[in-house]
Scaffold this motif. Structure first.
Motif, PDB file in Angstrom:
ATOM      1  N   VAL A 144      60.096  61.901 -64.168  1.00 19.43           N
ATOM      2  CA  VAL A 144      58.739  61.395 -63.976  1.00 19.43           C
ATOM      3  C   VAL A 144      57.875  61.967 -65.103  1.00 19.43           C
ATOM      4  N   ARG A 145      56.660  61.460 -65.215  1.00 17.44           N
ATOM      5  CA  ARG A 145      55.713  61.981 -66.208  1.00 17.44           C
ATOM      6  C   ARG A 145      54.564  62.668 -65.489  1.00 17.44           C
ATOM      7  N   ASP A 146      54.140  63.822 -66.016  1.00 11.75           N
ATOM      8  CA  ASP A 146      52.968  64.480 -65.452  1.00 11.75           C
ATOM      9  C   ASP A 146      51.711  63.784 -65.986  1.00 11.75           C
ATOM     10  N   PRO A 147      50.517  64.178 -65.529  1.00 11.12           N
ATOM     11  CA  PRO A 147      49.300  63.474 -65.946  1.00 11.12           C
ATOM     12  C   PRO A 147      49.010  63.517 -67.444  1.00 11.12           C
ATOM     13  N   ASP A 148      49.638  64.446 -68.179  1.00 11.63           N
ATOM     14  CA  ASP A 148      49.447  64.501 -69.627  1.00 11.63           C
ATOM     15  C   ASP A 148      50.580  63.830 -70.386  1.00 11.63           C
ATOM     16  N   TYR A 188      67.047  71.219 -57.848  1.00 12.85           N
ATOM     17  CA  TYR A 188      66.957  71.110 -56.388  1.00 12.85           C
ATOM     18  C   TYR A 188      68.312  71.427 -55.790  1.00 12.85           C
ATOM     19  N   ASP A 189      68.307  71.691 -54.473  1.00 15.08           N
ATOM     20  CA  ASP A 189      69.544  72.060 -53.793  1.00 15.08           C
ATOM     21  C   ASP A 189      70.501  70.888 -53.605  1.00 15.08           C
ATOM     22  N   THR A 190      69.957  69.681 -53.355  1.00 17.46           N
ATOM     23  CA  THR A 190      70.829  68.550 -53.046  1.00 17.46           C
ATOM     24  C   THR A 190      70.372  67.299 -53.797  1.00 17.46           C
ATOM     25  N   PRO A 191      71.274  66.338 -53.986  1.00 12.49           N
ATOM     26  CA  PRO A 191      70.879  65.062 -54.571  1.00 12.49           C
ATOM     27  C   PRO A 191      69.779  64.368 -53.761  1.00 12.49           C
ATOM     28  N   ALA A 192      69.827  64.491 -52.437  1.00 14.08           N
ATOM     29  CA  ALA A 192      68.790  63.878 -51.598  1.00 14.08           C
ATOM     30  C   ALA A 192      67.425  64.488 -51.883  1.00 14.08           C
ATOM     31  N   ASP A 193      67.397  65.778 -52.221  1.00 15.46           N
ATOM     32  CA  ASP A 193      66.129  66.424 -52.577  1.00 15.46           C
ATOM     33  C   ASP A 193      65.545  65.817 -53.853  1.00 15.46           C
ATOM     34  N   VAL A 194      66.409  65.465 -54.802  1.00 19.56           N
ATOM     35  CA  VAL A 194      65.936  64.817 -56.037  1.00 19.56           C
ATOM     36  C   VAL A 194      65.278  63.488 -55.689  1.00 19.56           C
ATOM     37  N   ASP A 195      65.949  62.703 -54.856  1.00 19.05           N
ATOM     38  CA  ASP A 195      65.391  61.411 -54.454  1.00 19.05           C
ATOM     39  C   ASP A 195      64.051  61.590 -53.746  1.00 19.05           C
ATOM     40  N   ALA A 196      63.977  62.574 -52.845  1.00 18.83           N
ATOM     41  CA  ALA A 196      62.745  62.809 -52.100  1.00 18.83           C
ATOM     42  C   ALA A 196      61.619  63.282 -53.014  1.00 18.83           C
ATOM     43  N   ALA A 197      61.925  64.176 -53.949  1.00 16.27           N
ATOM     44  CA  ALA A 197      60.893  64.654 -54.886  1.00 16.27           C
ATOM     45  C   ALA A 197      60.396  63.506 -55.755  1.00 16.27           C
ATOM     46  N   HIS A 198      61.308  62.677 -56.237  1.00 10.93           N
ATOM     47  CA  HIS A 198      60.928  61.527 -57.048  1.00 10.93           C
ATOM     48  C   HIS A 198      60.023  60.600 -56.250  1.00 10.93           C
ATOM     49  N   ALA A 199      60.393  60.320 -55.003  1.00 11.12           N
ATOM     50  CA  ALA A 199      59.589  59.433 -54.151  1.00 11.12           C
ATOM     51  C   ALA A 199      58.203  60.021 -53.894  1.00 11.12           C
ATOM     52  N   THR A 200      58.135  61.309 -53.620  1.00 12.74           N
ATOM     53  CA  THR A 200      56.850  61.965 -53.362  1.00 12.74           C
ATOM     54  C   THR A 200      55.947  61.902 -54.584  1.00 12.74           C
ATOM     55  N   LEU A 201      56.507  62.221 -55.742  1.00 10.40           N
ATOM     56  CA  LEU A 201      55.703  62.250 -56.964  1.00 10.40           C
ATOM     57  C   LEU A 201      55.245  60.856 -57.386  1.00 10.40           C
ATOM     58  N   THR A 202      56.124  59.874 -57.294  1.00 15.45           N
ATOM     59  CA  THR A 202      55.709  58.525 -57.687  1.00 15.45           C
ATOM     60  C   THR A 202      54.722  57.943 -56.679  1.00 15.45           C
ATOM     61  N   ALA A 203      54.873  58.279 -55.409  1.00 21.75           N
ATOM     62  CA  ALA A 203      53.898  57.825 -54.409  1.00 21.75           C
ATOM     63  C   ALA A 203      52.523  58.429 -54.666  1.00 21.75           C
ATOM     64  N   ALA A 204      52.512  59.620 -55.278  1.00 25.17           N
ATOM     65  CA  ALA A 204      51.245  60.289 -55.611  1.00 25.17           C
ATOM     66  C   ALA A 204      50.688  59.813 -56.954  1.00 25.17           C
ATOM     67  N   GLY A 205      51.369  58.851 -57.596  1.00 28.84           N
ATOM     68  CA  GLY A 205      50.848  58.263 -58.829  1.00 28.84           C
ATOM     69  C   GLY A 205      51.546  58.648 -60.106  1.00 28.84           C
ATOM     70  N   ALA A 217      47.287  68.742 -59.201  1.00 28.48           N
ATOM     71  CA  ALA A 217      47.715  67.888 -58.084  1.00 28.48           C
ATOM     72  C   ALA A 217      49.174  67.466 -58.273  1.00 28.48           C
ATOM     73  N   PHE A 218      49.554  67.136 -59.500  1.00 29.12           N
ATOM     74  CA  PHE A 218      50.931  66.760 -59.800  1.00 29.12           C
ATOM     75  C   PHE A 218      51.886  67.919 -59.487  1.00 29.12           C
ATOM     76  N   TYR A 219      51.588  69.109 -60.017  1.00 26.96           N
ATOM     77  CA  TYR A 219      52.495  70.236 -59.830  1.00 26.96           C
ATOM     78  C   TYR A 219      52.482  70.742 -58.388  1.00 26.96           C
ATOM     79  N   ARG A 220      51.401  70.535 -57.666  1.00 28.20           N
ATOM     80  CA  ARG A 220      51.367  70.841 -56.232  1.00 28.20           C
ATOM     81  C   ARG A 220      52.299  69.865 -55.498  1.00 28.20           C
ATOM     82  N   ALA A 221      52.230  68.571 -55.845  1.00 29.57           N
ATOM     83  CA  ALA A 221      53.111  67.572 -55.222  1.00 29.57           C
ATOM     84  C   ALA A 221      54.573  67.841 -55.556  1.00 29.57           C
ATOM     85  N   LEU A 222      54.824  68.439 -56.721  1.00 33.43           N
ATOM     86  CA  LEU A 222      56.181  68.805 -57.112  1.00 33.43           C
ATOM     87  C   LEU A 222      56.708  69.930 -56.239  1.00 33.43           C
TER      88      LEU A 222
END
Length: 138
Positions: free
Chosen positions: A121-125, A85-102, A26-31
């Motif tokens: 971020v940290r993965d589930p392990d 990632y292609d842009t700094p905004a993509d980093v922010d968006a990926a971080h937000a998506t992953l942290t929102a997913a836990g 689930a983590f790597y899918r959200a990534l």
């Protein structure tokens, strides 16, 4: 005749032995990795990574099945992955998506002195996963 030269690797595979395959996938899918449907029901999953590399995830039971004295690792952070990632905004968006997913955030996105937008971020392990993109040059 001299010693035979050491062969060069022709591919790269990063492997994570996970305590919870469902959470890890689930983590790597959200990534944004391409995790096939039904992968959660398998003991070993091999995922393509950008650039031609691969990421394998194995359950602890899978490793124990062919390593009789296997003891699951303890602690965290023995492996780090980094995804560009292609842009700094993509980093922010990926971080937000992953942290929102836990996913726990270890390092909020910031502009690093070495010229990248960077976050961790940290993965589930408990493995650190760095997210980065080049900052625009001025």
């Amino acid at each position: 005749m001299g010693p035979r030269p050491t062969p060069r690797p022709t591919s790269t595979l990063f492997e994570i032995v996970t305590a919870d395959l469902v959470k890890a996938l689930a983590f790597y899918r959200a990534l944004g990795l391409d995790v096939p449907a039904g992968a959660e029901d398998q003991p070993h999953v091999d995922l393509p990574l950008p650039g031609g590399n691969r990421l394998a995830l194995d359950t602890e039971a899978t490793i124990a099945s062919f390593t009789p004295d296997f003891a699951p690792p303890t602690g965290e952070g023995r492996l780090a992955l980094a995804f560009g990632y292609d842009t700094p905004a993509d980093v922010d968006a990926a971080h937000a998506t992953l942290t929102a997913a836990g996913a726990p955030s270890e390092r909020e996105p910031f502009d690093a002195f070495w010229g990248q937008r960077y976050a961790t971020v940290r993965d589930p392990d408990g493995n650190p996963v760095d997210l980065f993109a080049a900052l625009p040059t001025t």
